[in-house]
Design a protein around this motif. Sequence first.
Motif, PDB file in Angstrom:
ATOM      1  N   SER A  27      -1.639   7.612  -3.772  1.00 48.67           N
ATOM      2  CA  SER A  27      -2.401   8.455  -2.847  1.00 48.67           C
ATOM      3  C   SER A  27      -1.441   9.306  -2.020  1.00 48.67           C
ATOM      4  O   SER A  27      -0.318   8.878  -1.740  1.00 48.67           O
ATOM      5  CB  SER A  27      -3.243   7.600  -1.890  1.00 48.67           C
ATOM      6  OG  SER A  27      -4.257   6.901  -2.583  1.00 48.67           O
ATOM      7  N   HIS A  31      -3.818   8.961   3.007  1.00 50.71           N
ATOM      8  CA  HIS A  31      -5.098   8.969   2.297  1.00 50.71           C
ATOM      9  C   HIS A  31      -5.412   7.630   1.638  1.00 50.71           C
ATOM     10  O   HIS A  31      -6.463   7.483   1.020  1.00 50.71           O
ATOM     11  CB  HIS A  31      -5.100  10.073   1.226  1.00 50.71           C
ATOM     12  CG  HIS A  31      -5.157  11.445   1.793  1.00 50.71           C
ATOM     13  ND1 HIS A  31      -6.309  12.205   1.817  1.00 50.71           N
ATOM     14  CD2 HIS A  31      -4.199  12.210   2.371  1.00 50.71           C
ATOM     15  CE1 HIS A  31      -6.064  13.373   2.379  1.00 50.71           C
ATOM     16  NE2 HIS A  31      -4.783  13.401   2.718  1.00 50.71           N
ATOM     17  N   GLU A  32      -4.539   6.662   1.753  1.00 50.25           N
ATOM     18  CA  GLU A  32      -4.815   5.352   1.171  1.00 50.25           C
ATOM     19  C   GLU A  32      -5.866   4.631   2.003  1.00 50.25           C
ATOM     20  O   GLU A  32      -6.083   4.940   3.179  1.00 50.25           O
ATOM     21  CB  GLU A  32      -3.540   4.519   1.073  1.00 50.25           C
ATOM     22  CG  GLU A  32      -2.927   4.120   2.398  1.00 50.25           C
ATOM     23  CD  GLU A  32      -1.989   5.151   2.977  1.00 50.25           C
ATOM     24  OE1 GLU A  32      -1.263   4.799   3.936  1.00 50.25           O
ATOM     25  OE2 GLU A  32      -1.987   6.310   2.506  1.00 50.25           O
ATOM     26  N   ARG A 161     -12.547   9.965   5.670  1.00 52.38           N
ATOM     27  CA  ARG A 161     -11.207  10.555   5.645  1.00 52.38           C
ATOM     28  C   ARG A 161     -10.780  10.974   7.052  1.00 52.38           C
ATOM     29  O   ARG A 161     -11.585  11.441   7.853  1.00 52.38           O
ATOM     30  CB  ARG A 161     -11.175  11.782   4.739  1.00 52.38           C
ATOM     31  CG  ARG A 161     -11.526  11.558   3.281  1.00 52.38           C
ATOM     32  CD  ARG A 161     -10.574  10.629   2.596  1.00 52.38           C
ATOM     33  NE  ARG A 161     -11.023   9.251   2.658  1.00 52.38           N
ATOM     34  CZ  ARG A 161     -10.272   8.206   2.413  1.00 52.38           C
ATOM     35  NH1 ARG A 161      -9.001   8.351   2.119  1.00 52.38           N
ATOM     36  NH2 ARG A 161     -10.766   6.989   2.465  1.00 52.38           N
ATOM     37  N   SER A 165      -4.980  13.982   8.259  1.00 51.53           N
ATOM     38  CA  SER A 165      -4.327  13.761   6.961  1.00 51.53           C
ATOM     39  C   SER A 165      -4.802  14.786   5.940  1.00 51.53           C
ATOM     40  O   SER A 165      -4.006  15.309   5.149  1.00 51.53           O
ATOM     41  CB  SER A 165      -4.627  12.342   6.466  1.00 51.53           C
ATOM     42  OG  SER A 165      -4.147  11.373   7.367  1.00 51.53           O
ATOM     43  N   LEU A 166      -6.093  15.070   5.957  1.00 50.54           N
ATOM     44  CA  LEU A 166      -6.639  16.034   5.007  1.00 50.54           C
ATOM     45  C   LEU A 166      -6.103  17.432   5.293  1.00 50.54           C
ATOM     46  O   LEU A 166      -5.793  18.190   4.361  1.00 50.54           O
ATOM     47  CB  LEU A 166      -8.165  16.015   5.073  1.00 50.54           C
ATOM     48  CG  LEU A 166      -8.912  16.865   4.050  1.00 50.54           C
ATOM     49  CD1 LEU A 166      -8.455  16.537   2.630  1.00 50.54           C
ATOM     50  CD2 LEU A 166     -10.416  16.653   4.178  1.00 50.54           C
ATOM     51  N   PHE A 169      -2.653  17.763   3.819  1.00 52.68           N
ATOM     52  CA  PHE A 169      -2.677  17.885   2.362  1.00 52.68           C
ATOM     53  C   PHE A 169      -3.133  19.288   1.955  1.00 52.68           C
ATOM     54  O   PHE A 169      -2.566  19.889   1.031  1.00 52.68           O
ATOM     55  CB  PHE A 169      -3.601  16.825   1.772  1.00 52.68           C
ATOM     56  CG  PHE A 169      -3.613  16.798   0.267  1.00 52.68           C
ATOM     57  CD1 PHE A 169      -2.504  16.377  -0.440  1.00 52.68           C
ATOM     58  CD2 PHE A 169      -4.732  17.189  -0.443  1.00 52.68           C
ATOM     59  CE1 PHE A 169      -2.498  16.353  -1.828  1.00 52.68           C
ATOM     60  CE2 PHE A 169      -4.751  17.170  -1.828  1.00 52.68           C
ATOM     61  CZ  PHE A 169      -3.628  16.749  -2.525  1.00 52.68           C
TER      62      PHE A 169
END
Length: 293
Positions: A27, A31-32, A161, A165-166, A169
């Motif tokens: 991941s 995102h884990e 989520r 973090s998103l 990414f």
Amino acid sequence: MSCFQGLFLCPEAVSLLLHNFCIYHISPPGHEFGAAPVCSNDPSPSVEDLADQILEVLNFFSLEAVMCMGITAGAYILSLFAIKHKERVLGLILISPLCKAPSWSEWFYYKVVSNLLYYYGMSGLLKDIFLQRYFSKEARGSSEVPERDVVHECRRLLGERHGSSLMRFLEAVNRRHDLTDGLKSLKCRTLIFVGDQSPFHSETLHMVTALDRKYSALVEVQACGSMVTEEQPHAMLIPMEFFFMGFGLYRPGRVSDSPRSPLSPSCISPELLSPESLGLKLKPIKTRVPTKC
């Protein structure tokens, strides 16, 4: 992992994949499952950083050459890794892959999404925007037809989520470069799936033209969006079986009377369906030491 549940949990795929392979899931950082929000002081990774982390994972587990499977942006990162470390990749299985730098419209799309995430979090509007890029119109439903269970589950998982973090990414994906020249030198066997309703359909076709036709094959899945693994996983089984047979990696069972596939055994060992075998108790490893906040 939610991108692969439909594929790995259908019985025929379990017999194909878990009977023949040891599977490692990677991941992006943050995102884990159970991940804490990413520290704001941590530098945002690039796609090069994410590809390099794959090498760290392989070295951590003492893995030499591996078979790689990825979807959309994950497929891009695995392709980049295969270009940089050809000796570590036996083959690629890519689903609706990205391979070019973002167009102006896509760059603007990512900027809008990032701003919405920053100000409003994972709102219902953002979930709808993501789902349009993942699934076909039929799967998403309408005012008369309810959305399919797989779309409903994906909507729920999106709500879990972390926005920070998103955003990181998306920033990495939005800064990606064109892989076309590197793909021309790629000699590992590559199997590509794409749904005919995927927003990345034309980009996937471009990738196929860049790859050496002796080593690559394309499977277009009708009435399907980007996530073929979730929407139509059974369409992947027979192409994957023949792909593995080309490496001599596939060992069919004695019984081969599966109604969906002429090659897969219909009898599955119960222990292969246990949470331990599916990796649900595996602890994620860290490939970077986070900076203290």
